[in-house]
Design an enzyme around this catalytic site. Sequence first.
Site, PDB file in Angstrom:
ATOM      1  N   THR A   1       1.615 -31.747 -37.354  1.00 55.62           N
ATOM      2  CA  THR A   1       2.224 -32.384 -36.188  1.00 55.62           C
ATOM      3  C   THR A   1       1.913 -31.650 -34.891  1.00 55.62           C
ATOM      4  O   THR A   1       2.000 -30.413 -34.836  1.00 55.62           O
ATOM      5  CB  THR A   1       3.755 -32.523 -36.418  1.00 55.62           C
ATOM      6  OG1 THR A   1       4.359 -33.130 -35.271  1.00 55.62           O
ATOM      7  CG2 THR A   1       4.430 -31.199 -36.697  1.00 55.62           C
TER       8      THR A   1
ATOM      9  N   ASP B   1       5.837 -37.691 -36.214  1.00 58.32           N
ATOM     10  CA  ASP B   1       6.485 -38.701 -35.356  1.00 58.32           C
ATOM     11  C   ASP B   1       5.769 -40.048 -35.460  1.00 58.32           C
ATOM     12  O   ASP B   1       4.576 -40.143 -35.202  1.00 58.32           O
ATOM     13  CB  ASP B   1       6.492 -38.220 -33.906  1.00 58.32           C
ATOM     14  CG  ASP B   1       7.303 -36.946 -33.722  1.00 58.32           C
ATOM     15  OD1 ASP B   1       8.304 -36.763 -34.437  1.00 58.32           O
ATOM     16  OD2 ASP B   1       6.933 -36.124 -32.865  1.00 58.32           O
TER      17      ASP B   1
ATOM     18  N   HIS C   1       1.117 -25.908 -28.798  1.00 64.62           N
ATOM     19  CA  HIS C   1       0.479 -25.726 -27.488  1.00 64.62           C
ATOM     20  C   HIS C   1       0.550 -26.989 -26.639  1.00 64.62           C
ATOM     21  O   HIS C   1       0.629 -28.094 -27.145  1.00 64.62           O
ATOM     22  CB  HIS C   1      -0.977 -25.289 -27.692  1.00 64.62           C
ATOM     23  CG  HIS C   1      -1.099 -24.097 -28.592  1.00 64.62           C
ATOM     24  ND1 HIS C   1      -1.649 -24.158 -29.852  1.00 64.62           N
ATOM     25  CD2 HIS C   1      -0.652 -22.838 -28.419  1.00 64.62           C
ATOM     26  CE1 HIS C   1      -1.578 -22.954 -30.423  1.00 64.62           C
ATOM     27  NE2 HIS C   1      -0.966 -22.135 -29.572  1.00 64.62           N
TER      28      HIS C   1
ATOM     29  N   ASP D   1       1.085 -37.155 -40.439  1.00 65.66           N
ATOM     30  CA  ASP D   1       1.590 -36.971 -39.090  1.00 65.66           C
ATOM     31  C   ASP D   1       3.114 -37.135 -39.174  1.00 65.66           C
ATOM     32  O   ASP D   1       3.618 -37.777 -40.094  1.00 65.66           O
ATOM     33  CB  ASP D   1       0.965 -38.033 -38.183  1.00 65.66           C
ATOM     34  CG  ASP D   1       1.607 -38.073 -36.821  1.00 65.66           C
ATOM     35  OD1 ASP D   1       1.811 -37.010 -36.223  1.00 65.66           O
ATOM     36  OD2 ASP D   1       1.914 -39.196 -36.359  1.00 65.66           O
TER      37      ASP D   1
ATOM     38  N   ASN E   1      14.615 -47.387 -30.084  1.00 64.69           N
ATOM     39  CA  ASN E   1      15.786 -47.700 -29.272  1.00 64.69           C
ATOM     40  C   ASN E   1      16.730 -46.508 -29.113  1.00 64.69           C
ATOM     41  O   ASN E   1      17.294 -46.294 -28.053  1.00 64.69           O
ATOM     42  CB  ASN E   1      16.566 -48.852 -29.905  1.00 64.69           C
ATOM     43  CG  ASN E   1      15.777 -50.146 -29.818  1.00 64.69           C
ATOM     44  OD1 ASN E   1      14.950 -50.304 -28.910  1.00 64.69           O
ATOM     45  ND2 ASN E   1      16.006 -51.040 -30.750  1.00 64.69           N
TER      46      ASN E   1
ATOM     47  N   GLN F   1       3.158 -30.598 -31.473  1.00 67.28           N
ATOM     48  CA  GLN F   1       4.464 -30.450 -30.822  1.00 67.28           C
ATOM     49  C   GLN F   1       4.275 -29.801 -29.456  1.00 67.28           C
ATOM     50  O   GLN F   1       4.747 -28.681 -29.189  1.00 67.28           O
ATOM     51  CB  GLN F   1       5.416 -29.665 -31.729  1.00 67.28           C
ATOM     52  CG  GLN F   1       5.797 -30.431 -33.003  1.00 67.28           C
ATOM     53  CD  GLN F   1       6.543 -31.732 -32.704  1.00 67.28           C
ATOM     54  OE1 GLN F   1       7.308 -31.812 -31.737  1.00 67.28           O
ATOM     55  NE2 GLN F   1       6.327 -32.775 -33.515  1.00 67.28           N
TER      56      GLN F   1
HETATM   57 MG    MG Z   1       2.561 -39.920 -34.457  1.00 70.79          MG
HETATM   58 ZN    ZN Z   2      -2.570 -25.746 -30.767  1.00 66.60          ZN
END
Ligand code: MG
Ligand code: ZN
Length: 174
Positions: free
Chosen positions: A54, A10, A95, A8, A19, A56
């Site tokens: 990921t 993020d 999506h 993954d 922060n 998004q």
């Molecule tokens: Mg994550």
């Molecule tokens: Zn998708």
Amino acid sequence: MDIGIFLDRDGVINEVLSNRVKFVNKPKDFYLLDGVGEAIKKFNGAGYKVFVVTNQGGIGLGYMKETGLHAVHEQMAKDLEGYGAYVDDVSYCPHKPHAGCACRKPEPKMIIDLAKKHRIDIKRSYMVGDREPDIVAGKQAGTKTVLVGNRREEANADYYFSDLLSFSNWLLPN
Ligand SMILES: [Mg+2]
Ligand SMILES: [Zn+2]
């Protein structure tokens, strides 16, 4: 067949909701988390294939264009290069959340498609995430699952580590 480390993005590779960063929509919002360059370099050196999978949804929601996402991923490649590390391939779901697409995690499609494309042995591979949808996606695809970060109660993963470097040190001692 190779082993894949599906990551993954993020919260595993880079900061999110920290922060100094809210969401990562621009290259200047991209900050590698501590130890990630070293960890990915270890995976690279051991012959594991490293992939990013990921969600998004910010694209579908209109916060970011696809070109902006590519710019963020160029920044990621550049930052990793500073550690002698690289990602073999990136897959993303653009999506909206709740659009019912086939790719957004917890659906396993991004993992399965990358595994086919790169001839990866899914059963011997790992999906690493910081949230439940990552773990469920890995389980549905058939990988082993690793939860990193401090949300240990969030998901029923096979393994738990504080961060990606700890996982890499366990998988590849010395
Ligand atoms: Mg994550
Ligand atoms: Zn998708």
